[in-house]
Design a protein around this motif. Sequence first.
Motif, PDB file in Angstrom:
ATOM      1  N   THR A 124       0.843  -1.196   0.000  1.00  0.00           N
ATOM      2  CA  THR A 124       0.000   0.000   0.000  1.00  0.00           C
ATOM      3  C   THR A 124       0.879   1.248   0.000  1.00  0.00           C
ATOM      4  OG1 THR A 124      -1.771  -1.165   1.151  1.00  0.00           O
ATOM      5  CG2 THR A 124      -1.813   1.248   1.234  1.00  0.00           C
ATOM      6  N   GLU A 125       1.899   1.263   0.867  1.00  0.00           N
ATOM      7  CA  GLU A 125       2.836   2.388   0.898  1.00  0.00           C
ATOM      8  C   GLU A 125       3.568   2.523  -0.435  1.00  0.00           C
ATOM      9  OE1 GLU A 125       5.402   1.676   4.228  1.00  0.00           O
ATOM     10  OE2 GLU A 125       3.752   1.854   5.666  1.00  0.00           O
ATOM     11  N   TRP A 126       3.939   1.393  -1.024  1.00  0.00           N
ATOM     12  CA  TRP A 126       4.621   1.387  -2.319  1.00  0.00           C
ATOM     13  C   TRP A 126       3.749   2.030  -3.391  1.00  0.00           C
ATOM     14  CZ3 TRP A 126       2.973  -1.581  -6.592  1.00  0.00           C
ATOM     15  CH2 TRP A 126       3.857  -1.606  -7.677  1.00  0.00           C
ATOM     16  N   GLU A 127       2.465   1.675  -3.401  1.00  0.00           N
ATOM     17  CA  GLU A 127       1.551   2.223  -4.406  1.00  0.00           C
ATOM     18  C   GLU A 127       1.315   3.716  -4.182  1.00  0.00           C
ATOM     19  OE1 GLU A 127      -2.872   1.324  -6.276  1.00  0.00           O
ATOM     20  OE2 GLU A 127      -2.052  -0.023  -4.775  1.00  0.00           O
ATOM     21  N   VAL A 128       1.120   4.126  -2.923  1.00  0.00           N
ATOM     22  CA  VAL A 128       0.901   5.534  -2.605  1.00  0.00           C
ATOM     23  C   VAL A 128       2.125   6.377  -2.971  1.00  0.00           C
ATOM     24  CG1 VAL A 128       0.600   7.144  -0.670  1.00  0.00           C
ATOM     25  CG2 VAL A 128      -0.832   5.102  -0.821  1.00  0.00           C
ATOM     26  N   ALA A 129       3.322   5.791  -2.833  1.00  0.00           N
ATOM     27  CA  ALA A 129       4.564   6.505  -3.156  1.00  0.00           C
ATOM     28  C   ALA A 129       4.813   6.607  -4.657  1.00  0.00           C
ATOM     29  CB  ALA A 129       5.752   5.812  -2.484  1.00  0.00           C
ATOM     30  N   GLY A 130       3.944   6.022  -5.465  1.00  0.00           N
ATOM     31  CA  GLY A 130       4.116   6.109  -6.910  1.00  0.00           C
ATOM     32  C   GLY A 130       4.838   4.922  -7.507  1.00  0.00           C
ATOM     33  N   CYS A 131       4.844   3.806  -6.807  1.00  0.00           N
ATOM     34  CA  CYS A 131       5.423   2.550  -7.287  1.00  0.00           C
ATOM     35  C   CYS A 131       6.921   2.646  -7.561  1.00  0.00           C
ATOM     36  CB  CYS A 131       4.698   2.059  -8.530  1.00  0.00           C
ATOM     37  SG  CYS A 131       2.924   1.947  -8.345  1.00  0.00           S
ATOM     38  N   PRO A 132       7.712   3.090  -6.555  1.00  0.00           N
ATOM     39  CA  PRO A 132       9.160   3.157  -6.789  1.00  0.00           C
ATOM     40  C   PRO A 132       9.752   1.755  -6.895  1.00  0.00           C
ATOM     41  CG  PRO A 132       8.683   3.581  -4.488  1.00  0.00           C
ATOM     42  CD  PRO A 132       7.355   3.479  -5.203  1.00  0.00           C
ATOM     43  N   VAL A 133      10.600   1.554  -7.872  1.00  0.00           N
ATOM     44  CA  VAL A 133      11.257   0.263  -8.050  1.00  0.00           C
ATOM     45  C   VAL A 133      12.625   0.351  -7.385  1.00  0.00           C
ATOM     46  CG1 VAL A 133      12.172  -1.381  -9.713  1.00  0.00           C
ATOM     47  CG2 VAL A 133      10.024  -0.196 -10.188  1.00  0.00           C
ATOM     48  N   PRO A 134      12.892  -0.506  -6.391  1.00  0.00           N
ATOM     49  CA  PRO A 134      14.185  -0.443  -5.703  1.00  0.00           C
ATOM     50  C   PRO A 134      15.336  -0.684  -6.676  1.00  0.00           C
ATOM     51  CG  PRO A 134      12.648  -1.821  -4.494  1.00  0.00           C
ATOM     52  CD  PRO A 134      12.016  -1.513  -5.817  1.00  0.00           C
ATOM     53  N   SER A 135      16.403   0.074  -6.489  1.00  0.00           N
ATOM     54  CA  SER A 135      17.585  -0.114  -7.329  1.00  0.00           C
ATOM     55  C   SER A 135      18.353  -1.334  -6.837  1.00  0.00           C
ATOM     56  CB  SER A 135      18.473   1.131  -7.273  1.00  0.00           C
ATOM     57  OG  SER A 135      19.021   1.257  -5.976  1.00  0.00           O
ATOM     58  N   SER A 136      19.348  -1.734  -7.593  1.00  0.00           N
ATOM     59  CA  SER A 136      20.157  -2.892  -7.210  1.00  0.00           C
ATOM     60  C   SER A 136      20.966  -2.611  -5.950  1.00  0.00           C
ATOM     61  CB  SER A 136      21.086  -3.292  -8.358  1.00  0.00           C
ATOM     62  OG  SER A 136      21.916  -2.203  -8.682  1.00  0.00           O
ATOM     63  N   ALA A 137      21.172  -1.328  -5.632  1.00  0.00           N
ATOM     64  CA  ALA A 137      21.927  -0.971  -4.434  1.00  0.00           C
ATOM     65  C   ALA A 137      21.108  -1.193  -3.173  1.00  0.00           C
ATOM     66  CB  ALA A 137      22.375   0.479  -4.513  1.00  0.00           C
ATOM     67  N   GLY A 138      19.790  -1.364  -3.335  1.00  0.00           N
ATOM     68  CA  GLY A 138      18.943  -1.637  -2.184  1.00  0.00           C
ATOM     69  C   GLY A 138      18.107  -0.457  -1.743  1.00  0.00           C
ATOM     70  N   ALA A 139      18.422   0.753  -2.180  1.00  0.00           N
ATOM     71  CA  ALA A 139      17.623   1.911  -1.805  1.00  0.00           C
ATOM     72  C   ALA A 139      16.517   2.100  -2.827  1.00  0.00           C
ATOM     73  CB  ALA A 139      18.496   3.151  -1.750  1.00  0.00           C
ATOM     74  N   ALA A 140      15.353   2.519  -2.360  1.00  0.00           N
ATOM     75  CA  ALA A 140      14.237   2.734  -3.278  1.00  0.00           C
ATOM     76  C   ALA A 140      14.476   4.033  -4.039  1.00  0.00           C
ATOM     77  CB  ALA A 140      12.933   2.804  -2.507  1.00  0.00           C
ATOM     78  N   SER A 141      14.377   3.958  -5.337  1.00  0.00           N
ATOM     79  CA  SER A 141      14.548   5.154  -6.162  1.00  0.00           C
ATOM     80  C   SER A 141      13.238   5.461  -6.868  1.00  0.00           C
ATOM     81  CB  SER A 141      15.663   4.931  -7.180  1.00  0.00           C
ATOM     82  OG  SER A 141      15.321   3.873  -8.040  1.00  0.00           O
TER      83      SER A 141
END
Length: 153
Positions: A125-142
């Motif tokens: 739900t948080e992922w969708e509200v945030a605009g569906c950020p796809v985590p980078s390979s480094a591990g941080a959500a971009s």
Amino acid sequence: MTAILSVPKAALAELVHTVTWMFKGKDPRDQLIDALRAARLVPAVFVPGIEHQAATAIVTVGLPGVVYRKWSPHRKLDEHLFLDVDAWSGVRVAACWDSRAHRVRMRVAEVGAPDLWDRIVALFTEWEVAGCPVPSSAGAASRHPRSSSCPAR
């Protein structure tokens, strides 16, 4: 004679799982999967992010310690497993395409600690509200531009 052990709780939990595995001859992850397969599936809220192609990365970043697996036993059925072996908690989600309603229906089984499904729903739900950020390979959500695969579009 009594001995007092001053070992961290996490180390003791790992020792118990290892000893259990040695005596039962089965990997604890397999035991958790067996318990999930035996548990009854019940209707659940539809969680669109679980079907996203980056679900593994989203779970890895958002739920550390939880292992995610997906497989499709049928062209209209996907099965998602979320396993937290350390907490002995697991969730099995069956996502099936309903041709009459023209939508996906989800059914869920949960074993162990009862909060893993709630954490999964909150994460996506948080992922969708945030605009569906796809985590980078480094591990941080971009921040990633919304695509046609983003349900929030």
